[in-house]
Design an enzyme around this catalytic site. Structure first.
Site, PDB file in Angstrom:
ATOM      1  N   ARG A  85      68.648  46.134  34.718  1.00 50.44           N
ATOM      2  CA  ARG A  85      68.415  44.979  35.589  1.00 50.44           C
ATOM      3  C   ARG A  85      67.522  43.986  34.824  1.00 50.44           C
ATOM      4  O   ARG A  85      66.544  44.398  34.212  1.00 50.44           O
ATOM      5  CB  ARG A  85      67.751  45.402  36.915  1.00 50.44           C
ATOM      6  CG  ARG A  85      68.655  46.318  37.754  1.00 50.44           C
ATOM      7  CD  ARG A  85      68.136  46.489  39.163  1.00 50.44           C
ATOM      8  NE  ARG A  85      68.321  45.281  39.951  1.00 50.44           N
ATOM      9  CZ  ARG A  85      67.765  45.079  41.154  1.00 50.44           C
ATOM     10  NH1 ARG A  85      66.966  46.000  41.668  1.00 50.44           N
ATOM     11  NH2 ARG A  85      67.981  43.978  41.835  1.00 50.44           N
ATOM     12  N   GLN A 192      67.279  44.691  52.342  1.00 51.37           N
ATOM     13  CA  GLN A 192      66.084  45.510  52.076  1.00 51.37           C
ATOM     14  C   GLN A 192      65.069  45.408  53.212  1.00 51.37           C
ATOM     15  O   GLN A 192      64.320  46.350  53.472  1.00 51.37           O
ATOM     16  CB  GLN A 192      65.405  45.067  50.769  1.00 51.37           C
ATOM     17  CG  GLN A 192      66.151  45.412  49.504  1.00 51.37           C
ATOM     18  CD  GLN A 192      67.044  44.287  49.050  1.00 51.37           C
ATOM     19  OE1 GLN A 192      67.534  43.490  49.856  1.00 51.37           O
ATOM     20  NE2 GLN A 192      67.280  44.201  47.768  1.00 51.37           N
ATOM     21  N   ASP A 233      58.890  39.937  41.249  1.00 51.17           N
ATOM     22  CA  ASP A 233      59.569  40.641  40.159  1.00 51.17           C
ATOM     23  C   ASP A 233      59.096  40.165  38.797  1.00 51.17           C
ATOM     24  O   ASP A 233      59.163  40.897  37.805  1.00 51.17           O
ATOM     25  CB  ASP A 233      61.086  40.468  40.277  1.00 51.17           C
ATOM     26  CG  ASP A 233      61.594  41.344  41.405  1.00 51.17           C
ATOM     27  OD1 ASP A 233      61.493  40.927  42.571  1.00 51.17           O
ATOM     28  OD2 ASP A 233      62.038  42.476  41.106  1.00 51.17           O
TER      29      ASP A 233
END
Ligand code: MRU
Length: 341
Positions: A85, A192, A233
């Site tokens: 990722r 999520q 992130d």
């Protein structure tokens, strides 16, 4: 508290986040390839949790090694895990930490190298939990009592080795005696918020209300929301924040309505090599995540789709970045560098 990822008898055991909340099942990875697949398929997800998984993956790769060419093997292990990722910088941070340690062990017996790498992966996991608790302590005072906290995606225990970043701040506020409840954006397309944040907060009996993403503006205007807290992130040197797609819209709506927008993240989520968020690589995921919900088509066949998994919130919308080392405020070029030491 839920166990997101553990090292058990030479294998990596993760709660399967694709099956929650309908099923609480665990995935056991015995090879680094299985760990890479688990990250790619989002059995484990969330920036810090991906970092811990990658570190354990490197350790597994070392344990799988046979024959003399351990160096070449470790290169393959690291590059396979790094290709899973692209956006969460914690993945690369953890792999680099393991790679550097491996480099420092050159010439040592293989069994010692393997043992040391396993110990380091376990240390990264333990440190992550301690870091989340420190983030919680530093952020708790920013949460207004008697109000609702809005969050997006899942930046909780499930997204870390335990306790969580954004949800860690909420947990710490609750533990300090504040009366707060949570609004969780459902977080399309992967849900999520609906699947993971709601489930996780329910486990801890923290009051949580599910809203769809397009309701956030309505509630931010209503005066009910005391602050927004999200995870990250990757955070660039100027304070631009990459987080789950939809975060940017929430940040703009928060600012428009005078609601502070906070980002909670470990120092390992900072990428001070990037001047701004424009340089952060944004993962594009499969069209089926958008056209289908739980395997059921919700759009005509052949529909053109865009599916960026993350967006970048410009630093001007971010009231503060809460880390384990303290709270950074604008100008972030200075405050983040200072915190990162
Ligand atoms: O695609 P995901 O589920 O890995 O995205 C997760 C997020 O965007 C989280 O908010 C972020 O990783 C922070 S987790 C503490």
């Amino acid at each position: 508290m839920v166990e997101t990822i553990q090292w058990v008898d030479g294998a990596v055991v993760m709660i399967d986040q694709t099956r929650l909340p309908l099923e609480e099942s665990y995935e056991t990875c015995r090879t680094y390839e299985e760990v890479a697949a688990a990250i790619r398929d989002m059995i484990i997800r969330g920036a810090p949790a991906i970092g811990v998984a990658a570190a354990m993956g490197v350790a597994l790769g070392a344990l799988q090694a046979e024959g003399p060419d351990l160096d070449a093997r470790m290169e393959t292990v690291c590059s396979t895990l790094a290709a899973t990722r692209p956006t969460a910088v914690n993945l690369f941070w953890a792999i680099d930490r393991m790679r550097r340690l491996y480099g420092s062990l050159a010439g040592r017996p293989v069994a010692e190298i393997q043992r040391t790498l396993v110990e380091e992966a376990l240390r990264i996991r333990e440190e992550d939990i301690a870091i989340c608790r420190a983030i919680g302590r530093n952020g708790a005072e920013l949460v207004p009592a008697g109000k609702t906290v809005l969050t997006h995606c899942n930046a909780g225990a499930l997204a870390t080795a335990g306790y969580g970043t954004a949800l860690g701040v909420i947990r710490a506020a609750v533990e300090s005696g504040k009366n707060v409840d949570v609004f969780a954006d459902e977080t399309r397309p992967f849900l999520q918020g609906a699947r993971l944040t709601v489930w996780e907060l329910q486990q801890d009996s923290i009051p949580v209300t599910l809203i769809t993403d397009n309701m956030a503006g309505h509630f931010l205007k209503s005066g009910r929301i005391g602050c927004v807290v999200v995870g990250a992130d990757r955070i660039a040197a100027n304070g631009d924040v990459a987080n789950k797609v939809g975060t940017y819209s929430v940040a703009v709506l928060a600012k428009e309505n005078g609601v502070p927008f906070y980002v909670a993240a470990p120092i390992s989520t900072l990428d001070l090599t990037l001047e701004s968020g424009d340089k952060i690589p944004i993962e594009q995921r499969a069209a089926a995540e958008v056209t289908h919900v739980f395997g059921h088509a919700v759009a005509p066949e052949g529909t053109a789709v865009e599916n960026p998994a993350f967006d970048v919130t410009p630093a001007r919308y971010v009231a503060a970045i809460i880390t384990e080392k303290g709270v950074a405020r604008a100008p972030y070029e200075e405050s983040l560098r200072k915190l990162a030491g």
